[in-house]
Design a protein around this motif. Sequence first.
Motif, PDB file in Angstrom:
ATOM      1  N   LEU A 129     -39.279  -9.782 -35.879  1.00  0.00           N
ATOM      2  CA  LEU A 129     -40.278 -10.750 -35.265  1.00  0.00           C
ATOM      3  C   LEU A 129     -41.671 -10.784 -35.834  1.00  0.00           C
ATOM      4  O   LEU A 129     -42.557  -9.779 -35.980  1.00  0.00           O
ATOM      5  CB  LEU A 129     -40.506  -9.985 -34.027  1.00  0.00           C
ATOM      6  CG  LEU A 129     -39.708 -10.074 -32.879  1.00  0.00           C
ATOM      7  CD1 LEU A 129     -40.164  -9.690 -31.664  1.00  0.00           C
ATOM      8  CD2 LEU A 129     -38.896 -11.471 -32.484  1.00  0.00           C
ATOM      9  N   ASN A 130     -41.892 -11.821 -36.784  1.00  0.00           N
ATOM     10  CA  ASN A 130     -42.870 -12.006 -37.758  1.00  0.00           C
ATOM     11  C   ASN A 130     -43.061 -10.708 -38.588  1.00  0.00           C
ATOM     12  O   ASN A 130     -44.226 -10.027 -38.849  1.00  0.00           O
ATOM     13  CB  ASN A 130     -44.097 -12.412 -36.891  1.00  0.00           C
ATOM     14  CG  ASN A 130     -44.223 -13.808 -36.788  1.00  0.00           C
ATOM     15  OD1 ASN A 130     -43.614 -14.455 -37.437  1.00  0.00           O
ATOM     16  ND2 ASN A 130     -45.595 -14.121 -35.951  1.00  0.00           N
ATOM     17  N   GLY A 131     -41.904 -10.212 -39.415  1.00  0.00           N
ATOM     18  CA  GLY A 131     -42.198  -9.303 -40.202  1.00  0.00           C
ATOM     19  C   GLY A 131     -42.075  -7.881 -39.501  1.00  0.00           C
ATOM     20  O   GLY A 131     -41.836  -6.650 -40.278  1.00  0.00           O
ATOM     21  N   LYS A 132     -42.302  -7.724 -38.411  1.00  0.00           N
ATOM     22  CA  LYS A 132     -42.142  -6.479 -37.235  1.00  0.00           C
ATOM     23  C   LYS A 132     -40.703  -6.385 -36.925  1.00  0.00           C
ATOM     24  O   LYS A 132     -40.282  -7.210 -36.089  1.00  0.00           O
ATOM     25  CB  LYS A 132     -42.994  -6.532 -36.261  1.00  0.00           C
ATOM     26  CG  LYS A 132     -43.512  -5.048 -35.779  1.00  0.00           C
ATOM     27  CD  LYS A 132     -44.338  -4.894 -34.613  1.00  0.00           C
ATOM     28  CE  LYS A 132     -44.295  -3.717 -34.156  1.00  0.00           C
ATOM     29  NZ  LYS A 132     -45.159  -3.753 -32.834  1.00  0.00           N
ATOM     30  N   LYS A 133     -40.053  -5.419 -37.406  1.00  0.00           N
ATOM     31  CA  LYS A 133     -38.801  -4.946 -37.181  1.00  0.00           C
ATOM     32  C   LYS A 133     -38.486  -4.348 -35.780  1.00  0.00           C
ATOM     33  O   LYS A 133     -39.407  -3.388 -35.384  1.00  0.00           O
ATOM     34  CB  LYS A 133     -38.014  -4.036 -38.060  1.00  0.00           C
ATOM     35  CG  LYS A 133     -37.853  -4.783 -39.551  1.00  0.00           C
ATOM     36  CD  LYS A 133     -36.436  -4.768 -40.056  1.00  0.00           C
ATOM     37  CE  LYS A 133     -36.467  -5.255 -41.506  1.00  0.00           C
ATOM     38  NZ  LYS A 133     -36.300  -6.462 -41.724  1.00  0.00           N
ATOM     39  N   LEU A 134     -37.970  -4.839 -34.899  1.00  0.00           N
ATOM     40  CA  LEU A 134     -37.741  -4.285 -33.455  1.00  0.00           C
ATOM     41  C   LEU A 134     -36.368  -3.809 -33.255  1.00  0.00           C
ATOM     42  O   LEU A 134     -35.336  -4.433 -33.889  1.00  0.00           O
ATOM     43  CB  LEU A 134     -37.975  -5.073 -32.401  1.00  0.00           C
ATOM     44  CG  LEU A 134     -39.250  -5.367 -31.944  1.00  0.00           C
ATOM     45  CD1 LEU A 134     -39.236  -6.214 -30.534  1.00  0.00           C
ATOM     46  CD2 LEU A 134     -40.188  -4.364 -31.904  1.00  0.00           C
TER      47      LEU A 134
END
Lengths: 173, 606
Positions: free
Chosen positions: B478-483
Amino acid sequence: MDGTETLSKELQEIDGVITKHRGKHGELLGILEETQLLNEAQFLSEEALNHVALRTGVPLSRVYNVVTFYSFFNLKPQGKHKITVCRGTACHTKGSKALLEDIGLILGCGKALEDGEAFYTTPDNEYTISTVACFGQCALAPVVAIDGVIHSNVTTATLQKLLKKFSKRRITS
Amino acid sequence: MDSKMVSVRINGSEYSVPSGATILDACKRAGISVPTLCFLQDVAKNASCGVCLVEVKGAKSLVRSCTACVRDGIEIITNSARIRDARKTNVELLLANHPKECLSCVRNQNCELQEIAAELGVMHDRFVQTKKKMEWDTTSLSLVRDPNKCILCGRCIAVCGTVQTVHAISLSNRGIKTRVSTYMEKGLGNVACTNCGQCALVCPTAAIVERDDTDEVFEELLNPDKVVVVQTAPAIRVGIGEAMGMAPGSLVTGQMVAGLRRLGFKKVFDTQFTADLTIVEEAHELVQRLTNKGALPMITSCSPGWTKFAEHFFPDALAHLSTCKSPQQMFGALAKTYYAAKLNIDPRKMVVVSVMPCTAKKYEARRPEMMSAFEHWKEKRAWSADDAFYDVDYVLTTRELSRMFKESGIQFASLPAEEFDHPLGESTGAAVIFGATGGVMEAALRTAYEVVTGKTLTDINFVALRGMDGIKEAEVDLNGKKLKVAVAHTLGNARKLMEQIERGESPYAFIEVMTCPGGCLGGGGQPIPTTWEIRKKRAESLYAEDLGKTIRKSHENPQIIALYKESLKTPLGDLSHHPLHTSYQKRGLFVWKTNGHRKKEPVSTK
């Protein structure tokens, strides 16, 4: 239980029992046995069982499974005196069913013992009457144990005499 | 299973089977059928019934093939006079104490005991009854137990204890007094039972069944003063056909709608509408928790068995549960507020019936906090407590709906396909897959991705989240943020993830939990039998329906957009909070001490 409330003396003692048995083989049985012996009326109260389940993590239904399976465990307060009538084959042929009926008549609880097999405590908590399948004393049949003492070749007359000894109340002969 | 092969001889022919296999397994591989009763693949093999007996050369007595394992050179016979006789006698012994009420039994023609008695050619009622009549357990809002019909196969105990790790029931006493009990005979309604109904789903007889609400619903349908509307869960469209005699997994959305109209429902709506709404709210809740450092991982809350499980067994971790109500409850609340206002119907005269694959939904509908429509109206209209009503009035399982169809003489398979009513019948592909394990997560990610990134998600199929593995994982960017996200079905698997959270080791941001094996399509209210093959077929149908929808993202549902525009304004806003969100209570294990959730006494089923 939020841990802040102080436990009753009984529950504290149960905690001691649980610590003693932790990790041992047959842990639950050992805990339940000692817990019952701690109780004055020789039974496992719901409160005690809840506590054992909570502390040991054994599911409540499993605890109930164990305490109802073994006849050693009692879920109701036991009488001061314990009368056990042998209903094994040898004692049966020597009239143990009649003895059980006699006890019912003498103690005024005939109806409760009707089906020939029993586990009953008189309302005044004086007597608990139970049956066993065999004492292994077949040569002495019929046998009746009263407070752990086995009496042999019991007849109605001896029963009356034996029970009279304990009883504060008037026993009709 | 051991990969070493051993050679076995069954009925005179040689076969090669894996060395750890049971005799029953070996016979199955060889294409030889051995009758079974108490045995249930992957759940229970208690060897209690004695139906799967076979002869093993050299063994003194007959052998129970469900538990006995093969060894090299073993010689097995599956059919002889001795075997037939013993199997038959064992069933006759079970029948001695089983009530002969087949004609007036809810499981008539869908009973494994009945089937096996017919299959083995039991023609006599040879043995006298020895057990005393036992009381029914009617304490639960979801399930009713009739211990007289129990054959002590132990399947319910296995599924409750091993699969769900709930342990609400166990055997008690011994010998002739043996029975299935709750703790101290308190009854299912008074112990830590999640109402999942898996016990009812695996029961071979009618010893545990859903609480039957069909009579009440028939009565409401006849009442001219009432406006009776119905909502159907995603899993019903892949279950009801099966219950009406069609092939497992048959997708019958249109016929189901047509059938419900013929039963007399004024409006036929779709729980999938509020499934889309759940997704929009839940995706925003996730984003809010991520930005405001709320409790993570967030866990889905649409499965009422699961939420009750958490309340009993993880009362200190309830902050992780999403505050979103389940789609069923969102629907009830909206139907009696938004929709009632729109059509100017007195909400007191509105009856909301849900058709669910679930027994726990019956309980959920009676939770005291599920009266938000009444709360909404009572001040405006100065209503007193006597006017009080629940958001959802009745919950029917798939099985109950099939009984209503049959009773009404509806020829289900030949019904024309009809469309849901508007506006609460509109839904997207994302809502369809709610019925399968992993579906809610997939649907939420389709929306969350677009909410967070503002970009259009092109590949919307999260294949890693599909399938029947107990715990599935995926990672989304999510926009470079890994979840990291996880999906669990069955409460046993949920427990593993919860213990991970308690230890502070959970790597996930978002977890989906479904109570039943396979998700709602394998729910406790679904047709019997429900096996893994059948679950897979139902799942295939749901994913096929998703693929066939033009709109496959919840936030693109035009009626959801309209709902926010006209009424709710914004997700997680003040106006959506009351009808769409809820709270949980710490219940713990000793439920009977704190039990205060029953408004009206449940009616007896007979």
